[in-house]
Design a protein around this motif. Structure first.
Motif, short mmCIF file in Angstrom:
data_model
loop_
_atom_site.label_atom_id
_atom_site.label_comp_id
_atom_site.label_asym_id
_atom_site.label_seq_id
_atom_site.Cartn_x
_atom_site.Cartn_y
_atom_site.Cartn_z
N VAL A 125 0.95 -1.33 0.02
CA VAL A 125 0.00 -0.03 -0.07
C VAL A 125 0.66 1.29 0.12
O VAL A 125 1.56 1.53 0.82
CB VAL A 125 -0.79 0.08 1.29
N THR A 126 0.74 2.19 -1.15
CA THR A 126 1.59 3.39 -1.25
C THR A 126 0.38 4.49 -0.73
O THR A 126 -0.67 4.09 -0.76
CB THR A 126 1.85 3.58 -2.69
N PRO A 127 0.87 5.75 -0.76
CA PRO A 127 0.11 6.82 -0.59
C PRO A 127 -1.18 6.77 -1.74
O PRO A 127 -2.28 6.91 -1.38
CB PRO A 127 1.03 7.94 -0.46
N LEU A 128 -0.69 6.40 -2.79
CA LEU A 128 -1.67 6.64 -3.98
C LEU A 128 -2.62 5.46 -3.80
O LEU A 128 -3.81 5.65 -3.94
CB LEU A 128 -1.04 6.43 -5.50
N SER A 129 -2.30 4.19 -3.73
CA SER A 129 -3.24 3.06 -3.54
C SER A 129 -4.00 3.12 -2.36
O SER A 129 -5.02 2.54 -2.34
CB SER A 129 -2.28 1.86 -3.66
N GLY A 130 -3.32 3.77 -1.18
CA GLY A 130 -4.14 3.96 -0.14
C GLY A 130 -5.31 4.79 -0.44
O GLY A 130 -6.53 4.57 0.23
N ALA A 131 -4.96 5.93 -1.00
CA ALA A 131 -6.35 6.82 -1.38
C ALA A 131 -7.29 6.18 -2.28
O ALA A 131 -8.38 6.44 -1.82
CB ALA A 131 -5.40 8.13 -1.98
N ILE A 132 -6.94 5.37 -3.11
CA ILE A 132 -7.64 4.77 -4.13
C ILE A 132 -8.48 3.69 -3.22
O ILE A 132 -9.69 3.67 -3.26
CB ILE A 132 -7.05 3.77 -5.21
N LEU A 133 -8.04 2.88 -2.28
CA LEU A 133 -8.92 1.92 -1.41
C LEU A 133 -9.60 2.83 -0.53
O LEU A 133 -10.83 2.28 -0.29
CB LEU A 133 -7.74 1.49 -0.49
N ALA A 134 -9.29 3.86 -0.18
CA ALA A 134 -10.18 4.56 0.90
C ALA A 134 -11.29 5.24 0.19
O ALA A 134 -12.51 4.98 0.69
CB ALA A 134 -9.23 5.99 1.40
N PHE A 135 -11.09 5.73 -1.00
CA PHE A 135 -12.31 6.12 -1.86
C PHE A 135 -13.09 4.77 -2.18
O PHE A 135 -14.58 5.15 -2.39
CB PHE A 135 -11.62 6.82 -3.19
N ALA A 136 -12.63 3.64 -2.54
CA ALA A 136 -13.38 2.65 -2.97
C ALA A 136 -14.13 2.24 -1.84
O ALA A 136 -15.37 1.71 -2.13
CB ALA A 136 -12.65 1.35 -3.27
N ALA A 137 -13.80 2.10 -0.57
CA ALA A 137 -14.52 1.92 0.61
C ALA A 137 -15.56 2.77 0.85
O ALA A 137 -16.71 2.46 1.05
CB ALA A 137 -13.49 2.01 1.98
N LEU A 138 -15.51 4.22 0.37
CA LEU A 138 -16.73 5.14 0.61
C LEU A 138 -17.61 4.70 -0.33
O LEU A 138 -18.87 4.76 -0.07
CB LEU A 138 -16.04 6.41 0.22
N LEU A 139 -17.26 4.47 -1.69
CA LEU A 139 -18.20 3.93 -2.53
C LEU A 139 -18.91 2.79 -2.45
O LEU A 139 -20.16 2.63 -2.49
CB LEU A 139 -17.65 4.00 -4.01
N ALA A 140 -18.11 1.63 -1.63
CA ALA A 140 -18.75 0.39 -1.37
C ALA A 140 -19.97 0.96 -0.28
O ALA A 140 -21.01 0.14 -0.22
CB ALA A 140 -17.78 -0.49 -0.66
N VAL A 141 -19.50 1.47 0.58
CA VAL A 141 -20.54 1.82 1.61
C VAL A 141 -21.98 2.77 1.20
O VAL A 141 -23.00 2.21 1.48
CB VAL A 141 -20.09 2.87 2.71
#
Length: 439
Positions: free
Chosen positions: A398-414
């Motif tokens: 997990v890099t800063p970029l992939s971490g940001a993508i994961l966080a946004f993906a989690a928000l969309l999943a919710v």
């Protein structure tokens, strides 16, 4: 449908060809090259599935646009609330914005290869052409260019099949569904080229630009089939077969792939491929440019035509900012595949919104069972591909970029889960629709 009706429809097509211009672009091309060069004919079934899925996604988006006669952002805000509308706008702008820069990088590189002029100069030139053309003429110019360029690109790549040796037995084997190890990103890219958040969200706006309503339902359905199922399908299969037949290096850039065809199968194949790539990049860049201005203007309550100076300024700004893409450098092929895969993260949310709204008070009649089943299938497939892509990103660290993508993906999943909960409460909880839409 008789011949006369088909002829009349063919002369009136338009909005879906703008979506097709974006889908039939260098990012899709790069993914198809990677798939064919890296795995032979094994993923042919995914290529065909992508055209079918893309047509289905555009059909659902078309229904929402025709039955509401509004842009999707405004419909979302009215029936779900402002927070949901802003989430959709951010999702679209992120996906389209990143794609804009990478596509400009591709177009500038192709232009430099053909002419020998520096790619950065081409980036500025194309950005100015976009700004003048789109902000000056607006949608009419874009639609005309899209139809001409997509048709020309399809012809170029089909012609290349006649100078490349194709193995019929191996092609037949490609129809059997298999997913070799390590193909999650590539498969996500192939489907992401056809089922993408920018294509889904822009469709209601392009139909409004044409003034289409429910009266044009038959024409709009024909438009989707001709552009996404037929033209985009032929484009995708032709490029994939060329790559699978003669290319063996999945690390090639799109331009390098074209140049590699020269010594392998002749200069005709090389130039057909380069011209097709250039046309695809121009048409995709033009179509993609209008997407962020559409959703932002709709959310801000502005007009979505060039008659509104604020919308025209947004078009010019997005066009000129795209010039920065020409200085990105790096391996274009990998960037393009990643752009499509990133798009799969935001696409399930857009599909969920469309399916939800088609079964709400936003439209005068709910979607048919078959359409709903197709929408749910699209949601499941796009969600699974997004999950696979995210899993590969996590596995790589997990890099800063992939971490940001994961966080946004989690928000969309919710948010997607929230949509299902809202629908279940409204459908089975005994609450009135009016109460549900305001909760």
């Amino acid at each position: 449908m008789n011949i006369r009706t088909i002829g009349a429809y063919a002369g009136s097509m338009g909005p879906s060809w703008v979506a097709g211009a974006i889908a039939a672009g260098p990012a899709t091309m790069a993914t198809l090259i990677t798939a064919g060069a890296g795995y032979g004919y094994d993923l042919l079934w995914v290529v065909i599935l992508s055209a079918v899925a893309g047509a289905l996604a555009q059909y659902l988006a078309m229904r929402l646009g025709l039955l509401t006669e509004r842009g999707i952002v405004g419909v979302v805000e009215d029936h779900l609330g402002e927070w949901w509308a802003w989430l959709l706008v951010v999702d679209v702008v992120l996906a389209a914005g990143v794609a804009q820069l990478v596509i400009m990088n591709t177009l500038a590189s192709v232009s430099a290869t053909i002419t020998g002029v520096d790619a950065r100069l081409w980036g500025v030139t194309w950005a100015v052409v976009l700004a003048v053309g789109l902000a000056g003429r607006g949608y009419d110019l874009l639609e005309t260019a899209a139809k001409v360029l997509v048709a020309g690109v399809v012809v170029a790549f089909v012609a290349s099949l006649f100078v490349v040796p194709i193995d019929p037995a191996a092609v037949a084997g490609g129809f059997v569904p298999t997913l070799p190890g390590g193909t999650a990103l590539v498969a996500a890219g192939i489907l992401g080229g056809a089922v993408h958040i920018t294509l889904i969200t822009m469709h209601s706006y392009t139909m409004r630009a044409r003034g289409w309503s429910e009266d044009e339902y038959g024409l709009a359905t024909f438009d989707v089939g001709a552009s996404m199922l037929v033209a985009f399908g032929i484009y995708s299969v032709a490029i994939f077969l060329v790559a699978a037949s003669v290319l063996t290096d999945p690390e090639l850039s799109t331009v390098a792939a074209a140049e590699a065809l020269g010594p392998l199968v002749g200069e005709n194949a090389k130039w057909l491929f380069l011209l097709g790539l250039g046309g695809a990049a121009v048409s995709t860049l033009g179509g993609n440019t209008i997407v962020p201005p559409f959703v932002l203007a709709d959310k801000l309550g502005w007009g979505t035509t060039v008659e509104d100076a604020r919308y025209r300024a947004l078009l010019a700004a997005v066009s000129l900012l795209s010039a920065f893409g020409s200085v990105l450098g790096g391996r274009v092929l990998g960037q393009l595949v990643l752009v499509l895969a990133l798009g799969t993260v935001g696409t399930p949310f857009a599909i969920a919104l469309v399916v939800y709204l088609l079964n709400s008070s936003a439209v005068p009649r709910p979607a048919a069972t078959a359409a709903n089943a197709g929408g749910v299938a699209l949601l499941l497939v796009s969600g699974a591909l997004a999950a696979n892509f995210l899993r590969e990103q996590v596995a790589g660290g997990v890099t800063p970029l992939s971490g940001a993508i994961l966080a946004f993906a989690a928000l969309l999943a919710v948010a997607i889960v929230g949509l299902f909960v809202k629908y279940a409460r409204q459908r089975f909880g005994g609450r009135s629709a009016a109460t549900e839409w305001t909760s």
